[in-house]
Design a protein around this motif. Structure first.
Motif, PDB file in Angstrom:
ATOM      1  N   LEU A   1       0.723  -1.357  -0.112  1.00 39.62           N
ATOM      2  CA  LEU A   1       0.198  -0.011   0.414  1.00 39.62           C
ATOM      3  C   LEU A   1       0.930   1.221  -0.328  1.00 39.62           C
ATOM      4  CD1 LEU A   1      -2.663  -1.504   2.904  1.00 39.62           C
ATOM      5  CD2 LEU A   1      -3.073  -0.895   0.336  1.00 39.62           C
ATOM      6  N   GLU A   2       0.273   2.228  -0.118  1.00 39.66           N
ATOM      7  CA  GLU A   2       0.933   3.743  -0.182  1.00 39.66           C
ATOM      8  C   GLU A   2       1.030   4.175   1.102  1.00 39.66           C
ATOM      9  OE1 GLU A   2       0.304   7.892  -2.286  1.00 39.66           O
ATOM     10  OE2 GLU A   2      -0.419   6.750  -2.714  1.00 39.66           O
ATOM     11  N   GLN A   3       0.272   4.054   1.491  1.00 33.64           N
ATOM     12  CA  GLN A   3       0.373   4.056   3.540  1.00 33.64           C
ATOM     13  C   GLN A   3       0.339   2.574   3.962  1.00 33.64           C
ATOM     14  OE1 GLN A   3      -3.399   6.823   3.445  1.00 33.64           O
ATOM     15  NE2 GLN A   3      -2.026   7.156   5.061  1.00 33.64           N
ATOM     16  N   THR A   4       2.028   2.074   3.785  1.00 29.96           N
ATOM     17  CA  THR A   4       1.872   0.641   5.081  1.00 29.96           C
ATOM     18  C   THR A   4       1.778   0.615   5.805  1.00 29.96           C
ATOM     19  OG1 THR A   4       4.190   1.173   3.981  1.00 29.96           O
ATOM     20  CG2 THR A   4       3.922  -0.042   5.312  1.00 29.96           C
ATOM     21  N   ASP A   5       0.892  -0.311   5.876  1.00 27.66           N
ATOM     22  CA  ASP A   5       0.198  -1.403   6.475  1.00 27.66           C
ATOM     23  C   ASP A   5       0.013  -2.855   7.504  1.00 27.66           C
ATOM     24  OD1 ASP A   5      -2.058  -1.492   8.281  1.00 27.66           O
ATOM     25  OD2 ASP A   5      -3.643  -1.477   7.225  1.00 27.66           O
ATOM     26  N   ASP A   6      -0.664  -2.972   8.249  1.00 25.08           N
ATOM     27  CA  ASP A   6       0.005  -4.419   8.468  1.00 25.08           C
ATOM     28  C   ASP A   6      -0.226  -5.744   7.358  1.00 25.08           C
ATOM     29  OD1 ASP A   6       0.488  -3.275  11.278  1.00 25.08           O
ATOM     30  OD2 ASP A   6      -0.510  -3.791  12.346  1.00 25.08           O
ATOM     31  N   ASP A   7      -0.040  -6.633   7.600  1.00 26.51           N
ATOM     32  CA  ASP A   7      -0.765  -7.668   6.729  1.00 26.51           C
ATOM     33  C   ASP A   7      -1.666  -8.118   7.894  1.00 26.51           C
ATOM     34  OD1 ASP A   7       1.520  -7.731   5.082  1.00 26.51           O
ATOM     35  OD2 ASP A   7       2.785  -9.262   6.312  1.00 26.51           O
ATOM     36  N   PHE A   8      -2.694  -8.983   7.448  1.00 27.58           N
ATOM     37  CA  PHE A   8      -3.608  -9.641   8.004  1.00 27.58           C
ATOM     38  C   PHE A   8      -3.576 -11.036   7.059  1.00 27.58           C
ATOM     39  CE2 PHE A   8      -3.964  -5.197   9.194  1.00 27.58           C
ATOM     40  CZ  PHE A   8      -4.574  -5.875  10.483  1.00 27.58           C
ATOM     41  N   PHE A   9      -4.305 -12.150   7.727  1.00 36.86           N
ATOM     42  CA  PHE A   9      -4.684 -13.519   7.313  1.00 36.86           C
ATOM     43  C   PHE A   9      -6.175 -13.717   7.807  1.00 36.86           C
ATOM     44  CE2 PHE A   9      -4.286 -18.548   7.184  1.00 36.86           C
ATOM     45  CZ  PHE A   9      -4.034 -17.976   5.732  1.00 36.86           C
ATOM     46  N   VAL A  10      -7.074 -13.844   6.574  1.00 39.26           N
ATOM     47  CA  VAL A  10      -8.695 -14.486   7.662  1.00 39.26           C
ATOM     48  C   VAL A  10      -9.154 -15.438   7.184  1.00 39.26           C
ATOM     49  CG1 VAL A  10     -11.499 -13.738   7.243  1.00 39.26           C
ATOM     50  CG2 VAL A  10      -9.011 -11.709   7.603  1.00 39.26           C
ATOM     51  N   MET A  11      -8.851 -16.765   7.673  1.00 41.34           N
ATOM     52  CA  MET A  11      -9.568 -18.091   7.273  1.00 41.34           C
ATOM     53  C   MET A  11     -11.081 -18.233   8.074  1.00 41.34           C
ATOM     54  SD  MET A  11      -5.988 -19.949   9.659  1.00 41.34           S
ATOM     55  CE  MET A  11      -6.680 -18.392  10.768  1.00 41.34           C
ATOM     56  N   LEU A  12     -11.212 -18.667   6.817  1.00 49.11           N
ATOM     57  CA  LEU A  12     -13.473 -18.414   7.043  1.00 49.11           C
ATOM     58  C   LEU A  12     -13.991 -20.315   6.886  1.00 49.11           C
ATOM     59  CD1 LEU A  12     -14.395 -15.926   4.473  1.00 49.11           C
ATOM     60  CD2 LEU A  12     -14.925 -15.765   7.815  1.00 49.11           C
ATOM     61  N   ASN A  13     -14.454 -20.916   7.244  1.00 48.09           N
ATOM     62  CA  ASN A  13     -15.273 -22.448   7.907  1.00 48.09           C
ATOM     63  C   ASN A  13     -16.114 -21.928   7.653  1.00 48.09           C
ATOM     64  OD1 ASN A  13     -15.252 -25.005   7.951  1.00 48.09           O
ATOM     65  ND2 ASN A  13     -14.888 -25.659   9.998  1.00 48.09           N
ATOM     66  N   GLY A  14     -16.717 -22.681   6.333  1.00 44.93           N
ATOM     67  CA  GLY A  14     -17.900 -22.311   5.766  1.00 44.93           C
ATOM     68  C   GLY A  14     -19.250 -23.557   6.010  1.00 44.93           C
ATOM     69  N   SER A  15     -18.467 -24.541   6.646  1.00 47.11           N
ATOM     70  CA  SER A  15     -19.231 -25.846   7.173  1.00 47.11           C
ATOM     71  C   SER A  15     -19.655 -26.063   8.129  1.00 47.11           C
ATOM     72  CB  SER A  15     -18.335 -27.101   7.474  1.00 47.11           C
ATOM     73  OG  SER A  15     -18.851 -28.197   7.752  1.00 47.11           O
ATOM     74  N   PRO A  16     -21.078 -27.102   8.194  1.00 51.66           N
ATOM     75  CA  PRO A  16     -21.841 -26.360   9.052  1.00 51.66           C
ATOM     76  C   PRO A  16     -21.830 -26.858  10.899  1.00 51.66           C
ATOM     77  CG  PRO A  16     -23.521 -27.341   7.566  1.00 51.66           C
ATOM     78  CD  PRO A  16     -21.942 -26.755   6.757  1.00 51.66           C
ATOM     79  N   ASN A  17     -20.912 -28.487  10.755  1.00 51.15           N
ATOM     80  CA  ASN A  17     -20.611 -28.991  11.169  1.00 51.15           C
ATOM     81  C   ASN A  17     -18.886 -29.630  12.105  1.00 51.15           C
ATOM     82  OD1 ASN A  17     -20.211 -30.847   9.248  1.00 51.15           O
ATOM     83  ND2 ASN A  17     -22.874 -31.179   9.163  1.00 51.15           N
ATOM     84  N   GLU A  18     -18.188 -29.413  10.434  1.00 46.96           N
ATOM     85  CA  GLU A  18     -17.003 -29.706  10.484  1.00 46.96           C
ATOM     86  C   GLU A  18     -16.205 -28.592  10.679  1.00 46.96           C
ATOM     87  OE1 GLU A  18     -16.349 -32.139   7.813  1.00 46.96           O
ATOM     88  OE2 GLU A  18     -17.567 -33.926   7.736  1.00 46.96           O
ATOM     89  N   SER A  19     -15.140 -28.715  11.547  1.00 47.25           N
ATOM     90  CA  SER A  19     -14.196 -27.654  11.893  1.00 47.25           C
ATOM     91  C   SER A  19     -13.148 -28.204  10.723  1.00 47.25           C
ATOM     92  CB  SER A  19     -12.955 -28.094  13.033  1.00 47.25           C
ATOM     93  OG  SER A  19     -13.448 -28.643  13.740  1.00 47.25           O
ATOM     94  N   ALA A  20     -12.110 -26.859  10.346  1.00 47.49           N
ATOM     95  CA  ALA A  20     -11.058 -27.387   9.167  1.00 47.49           C
ATOM     96  C   ALA A  20      -9.951 -26.492   9.805  1.00 47.49           C
ATOM     97  CB  ALA A  20     -11.801 -25.330   8.177  1.00 47.49           C
ATOM     98  N   ARG A  21      -8.616 -27.518   9.306  1.00 47.91           N
ATOM     99  CA  ARG A  21      -7.643 -26.943   9.654  1.00 47.91           C
ATOM    100  C   ARG A  21      -6.625 -26.273   8.508  1.00 47.91           C
ATOM    101  NH1 ARG A  21      -6.062 -30.003  13.834  1.00 47.91           N
ATOM    102  NH2 ARG A  21      -3.387 -30.540  12.719  1.00 47.91           N
ATOM    103  N   PHE A  22      -6.368 -25.179   9.034  1.00 48.42           N
ATOM    104  CA  PHE A  22      -5.765 -24.354   7.656  1.00 48.42           C
ATOM    105  C   PHE A  22      -3.779 -23.977   7.780  1.00 48.42           C
ATOM    106  CE2 PHE A  22      -9.811 -22.885   7.485  1.00 48.42           C
ATOM    107  CZ  PHE A  22     -10.516 -22.275   6.174  1.00 48.42           C
ATOM    108  N   ILE A  23      -2.814 -24.101   7.481  1.00 47.37           N
ATOM    109  CA  ILE A  23      -1.979 -23.712   6.988  1.00 47.37           C
ATOM    110  C   ILE A  23      -1.288 -22.393   7.281  1.00 47.37           C
ATOM    111  CG2 ILE A  23       0.103 -24.612   6.602  1.00 47.37           C
ATOM    112  CD1 ILE A  23      -1.486 -27.028   8.383  1.00 47.37           C
ATOM    113  N   VAL A  24      -0.347 -22.024   8.022  1.00 46.57           N
ATOM    114  CA  VAL A  24      -0.676 -20.296   8.357  1.00 46.57           C
ATOM    115  C   VAL A  24       0.555 -20.338   7.376  1.00 46.57           C
ATOM    116  CG1 VAL A  24       0.280 -18.501  10.080  1.00 46.57           C
ATOM    117  CG2 VAL A  24      -1.431 -20.323  10.310  1.00 46.57           C
TER     118      VAL A  24
END
Length: 701
Positions: free
Chosen positions: A620-643
């Motif tokens: 960005l022109e105005q430097t900012d922090d990074d953000f990592f967003v993880m979303l799990n749309g399953s109604p009943n199961e967890s999801a395992r994300f690698i960062v």
């Protein structure tokens, strides 16, 4: 009194009533009238009505009838009696001299306390003069950039009328003033007021089947006037103009803009069986769209009639009203109800470049106001993404609402659409020099379920509206999380809270302009009613006791709003130029990096219910922090994300986990746990986890 009145020719412009040094000028457009009389009433005198016929040889210029009076008190009430042809099915004219009509340009209309009888409409002079001076004390428009805006939609009466609001002036403009400290603490930048122009709340004929009491038109999408503020929203029935101005000035002083939800697509006169109060009796064939037989109204509004918005006369009325609200009332913007009707011609056909739409965008007085279209109408015309090529027009993004809801119901095939919405809906707005902020993102509004009801009900529960549950949308894209309605089941309550927080996170961390509806931040429910337009009761009033019960939910909203305001990475002025094409590259120059469970590996398949993305603050022109967003749309199961790795050799901190109870759902960066690169993070069903980058020395950008 009659003998003391002196008349002069008067002048044709401006339209309406104007206090001038030589007297009071009255000017009314009516092209097809045969005769016009000005009808006066003096509330502090015992005289009967005084009718002053306007001689067309003296008091008419072109199609405008005008007269100037002197020797009359300024607290008079006025209206017009008009005669002419009554020819339904022939010419379409509907003149009826029995009616005393409202001046379309009246700035104040005789009112009663909320719910009081309005039987005088159409039968008594009801227009008042604007006699009140006002000191704005240097108030100026705030001109908050659109991309920095956070909109809070509210109903003037419903916001503070509940006893738990604990305000001195419930249900009024002053009541909103009393709640300004709360609005500041929440962090919003603009209030969007549901209709505030005069309407008759008693017009509905529906009956509550339980109480047997007649319902009210609570929302007010039925204008008697495009100018006059609703008097019963004022704590002083005799000073609605200045109390509205007080509210605007106080909100501006607090850094909050005022946007009006304004209705130009239809009026309170309804269909052929509706009341005659103004436009119908002034010039029916000019103000409304009629069918080919000149007997029935074209009904693209779903409310009985449709305004002929692109007729030059109606177009000028609309522009005059908008300018008045900006110049005299200092409002900052407008949301145009059923705005697609603004794009229809005199026969109801859709225009390629509607004159009134272009004129609003190009008007020099409105140059810095916010203009927002509800880009559809009640006849099926849906223009989200292509309402106008003009870069100034923003739109309520119904696609954002629907795609987020569908993903958070566990529906398959929603990951590509969700990614597009999060990135600013480039499929809709990356054209005609539009920007992400042309998208007004929302998940709930006044129309439909509240956020709490969205996770608590599968179907609408509108029986109390008196229409046997036929009214309201059936396509709610909602899920009750396992049990319909209220429950004490702790598992269901945890799932509902998690889903609610996840949807809120998506809303505030997406590109575009977020809008929330009042009360969602502390769990307001309408008990499954998704069309509470007629409910002037606890269904619609905000229960402020929920503030104490849902402090954690309110805190979550406040923290998200603050996070958005503090980081430009969520408020981009341009669309992503890389990383949003579905072809991922391992490059630090990417502005956004999509993945499913593994870095660099996307899954846009129909079966996938997981989505993650890294926002790169380094580019960005105005430097900012990074953000990592993880979303799990399953109604009943967890999801395992690698960062993935953060940029600039930074470390990750976990600031949001929507599955955790407050205050652990949102943790300040300095107190947050560290998450290592390549670490596995488990996101529960319907959950969201957000990481924020931090320099190794602990300093943030």
């Amino acid at each position: 009194m009659k003998n003391s009145i002196r008349t002069q020719t008067g002048v044709p412009l401006p339209l309406g009533s104007t206090i001038l040094p030589l007297g009071i000028n009255f000017a009314l457009f009516s092209r097809h009238a045969h005769s016009v009389s000005l009808v006066l009433n003096f509330p502090h005198h015992r005289d009967d009505y005084i009718e002053i016929p306007l001689d067309p040889q003296v008091h008419k210029t072109g199609d405008i009838w005008h007269i100037m009076l002197s020797g009359v008190p300024e607290d008079l009430h006025y209206g017009y009696r008009i005669s002419g042809p009554y020819e339904p099915g022939i010419t379409g004219h509907l003149y009826d001299s029995q009616h005393i009509l409202l001046d379309p340009y009246a700035k104040e209309i005789l009112s009663a306390n909320w719910g009081g009888p309005r039987n005088f409409l159409g039968y008594e002079p009801c227009c008042l003069l604007d006699t009140h001076s006002y000191d704005w004390e240097g108030d100026k428009p705030l001109n908050i950039p659109l991309q920095d805006t956070i909109i809070y939609e509210l109903h003037v009466r419903g916001f503070t009328f509940h006893p738990t609001a604990k305000v001195r002036h419930p249900g009024t403009y002053k009541g909103i003033i009393e709640k300004i400290p709360y609005l500041q603490q929440l962090g919003i930048t603009a209030v969007e007021l549901m209709p505030v122009t005069e309407f008759d709340e008693n017009e509905t004929t529906f009956i509550n089947p339980e109480t047997k009491k007649r319902l009210k038109n609570f929302w007010g999408y039925s204008p008697l006037s495009f100018f006059a503020p609703k008097s019963s929203y004022s704590s002083d029935l005799h000073a609605p103009l200045n109390e509205f101005r007080d509210m605007v000035k106080a909100l501006h002083s607090a850094g909050i803009e005022v946007i009006l939800d304004i209705v130009f697509n239809h009026t309170a006169e309804g269909g052929a069986d509706g009341p005659t109060s103004s436009f119908r009796g002034i010039d029916n064939t000019i103000y409304y769209l009629l069918d080919a037989d000149k007997r029935n109204y074209l009904n693209y509004s779903g409310c009985g009639n449709t305004c002929n918005c692109n007729h030059p006369i109606v177009r000028s009325l609309i522009m005059d009203a908008l300018r008045w609200w900006v110049i005299e009332m200092h409002v900052d913007g407008f949301r145009f109800d059923l705005a697609s009707i603004l794009g229809r011609d005199g026969n109801g056909n859709v225009l390629t470049n509607p004159p009134v739409v272009e004129r609003i965008a190009e008007d020099p007085v409105l140059a810095h106001t916010k203009i927002i279209a509800e880009a559809w109408d009640a006849a099926g015309l849906y223009q989200v993404g292509h309402f106008s090529p003009h870069h100034r027009w923003a739109e309520w993004n119904g696609r954002f609402r629907d795609d987020v809801r569908a993903f958070m119901c566990g529906r398959l095939g929603m990951v590509p659409a969700l990614a597009t919405r999060i990135a600013g809906s480039s499929d809709l707005y990356q054209r005609h020099n539009h920007r992400p902020c042309n998208s007004i993102n929302f998940i709930t509004s006044h129309d439909g379920f509240t956020l709490t009801d969205l996770v608590s009900y599968n179907v609408k529960h509108n029986l109390l509206n008196g229409e046997n549950n036929r009214d309201g949308d059936n396509n709610n894209l909602s899920w009750n999380s396992g049990i319909e309605g209220s429950t004490r089941n702790p598992h269901i309550l945890r799932l509902r809270a998690r889903r609610l927080r996840t949807m809120t996170t998506i809303l505030f961390l997406s590109q575009g302009v977020p809008m929330l509806v009042a009360g969602d931040e502390f769990g307001r429910s309408q008990m499954g009613n998704n069309n509470a337009w007629c409910q002037d009761n606890e269904i619609s009033w905000l229960d402020w006791s929920l503030l104490k019960k849902r402090q954690g939910q309110l805190r979550f909203f406040q923290k998200l709003i603050k996070l958005r305001k503090n980081h430009h990475v969520f408020r981009r002025d341009t669309f992503f130029q890389s990383g949003n094409t579905g072809i991922e590259e391992d490059s630090c120059s990417l502005e956004i990096r999509w993945q499913s469970l593994y870095p660099g590996k996307q899954d846009w398949s129909h079966e996938c219910r997981t989505l993650a993305y890294l926002l790169n603050g380094a580019v960005l022109e105005q430097t900012d922090d990074d953000f990592f967003v993880m979303l799990n749309g399953s109604p009943n199961e967890s999801a395992r994300f690698i960062v993935p790795a953060a940029t600039r050799n930074r470390i990750w901190k976990q600031i949001i986990d929507t599955s955790r109870p407050s205050p652990h759902d949102f943790v300040d960066l300095q107190l947050a746990d560290t998450v290592e690169y390549n670490q596995t993070v488990s996101v529960p069903a319907m959950g969201c986890i957000v990481l924020q980058s931090q320099s190794i020395r602990g300093k943030t950008i």
